[in-house]
Write a protein that holds these residues in place. Structure first.
Motif, mmCIF file in Angstrom:
data_model
loop_
_atom_site.group_PDB
_atom_site.id
_atom_site.type_symbol
_atom_site.label_atom_id
_atom_site.label_comp_id
_atom_site.label_asym_id
_atom_site.label_seq_id
_atom_site.Cartn_x
_atom_site.Cartn_y
_atom_site.Cartn_z
ATOM 1 N N ASN A 48 -27.652 -73.954 5.455
ATOM 2 C CA ASN A 48 -29.034 -74.243 5.067
ATOM 3 C C ASN A 48 -29.091 -75.279 3.945
ATOM 4 O O ASN A 48 -29.979 -76.130 3.928
ATOM 5 N N LEU A 51 -28.655 -78.632 5.497
ATOM 6 C CA LEU A 51 -29.900 -79.016 6.154
ATOM 7 C C LEU A 51 -30.934 -79.497 5.149
ATOM 8 O O LEU A 51 -31.555 -80.544 5.322
ATOM 9 N N SER A 52 -31.113 -78.755 4.069
ATOM 10 C CA SER A 52 -32.127 -79.114 3.078
ATOM 11 C C SER A 52 -31.790 -80.411 2.351
ATOM 12 O O SER A 52 -32.694 -81.097 1.863
ATOM 13 N N ARG A 56 -25.939 -84.309 7.976
ATOM 14 C CA ARG A 56 -25.715 -84.034 9.397
ATOM 15 C C ARG A 56 -24.356 -83.360 9.552
ATOM 16 O O ARG A 56 -23.309 -83.976 9.331
#
Length: 65
Positions: A48, A51-52, A56
């Motif tokens: 996470n 992602l934040s 990639r």
């Protein structure tokens, strides 16, 4: 358990500091984050965080201990 998370591109020093629990190395146009992961919750937390930060994730795998 030890995991390896490969992300596309070379991460800046600022970005690598967002993962103080992991070591990192840059090679072949990717940054490899690696180190111990206590449980699934921590693993999902790391993903996470990637992602934040707009990273990639190319590959994630468990490393032999």
């Amino acid at each position: 358990m030890h995991y390896e998370i490969r992300v596309e591109g070379a991460m800046s020093e600022t970005l690598t500091q967002a993962f103080p629990e992991l070591e990192h190395v840059t090679m072949s146009g990717q940054t490899v984050l690696f180190g111990p992961v206590i449980d699934e919750a921590q693993l999902y937390g790391l993903l996470n965080r990637c992602l934040s930060l707009g990273l990639r994730v190319v590959e994630m795998r468990r490393r032999p201990e």
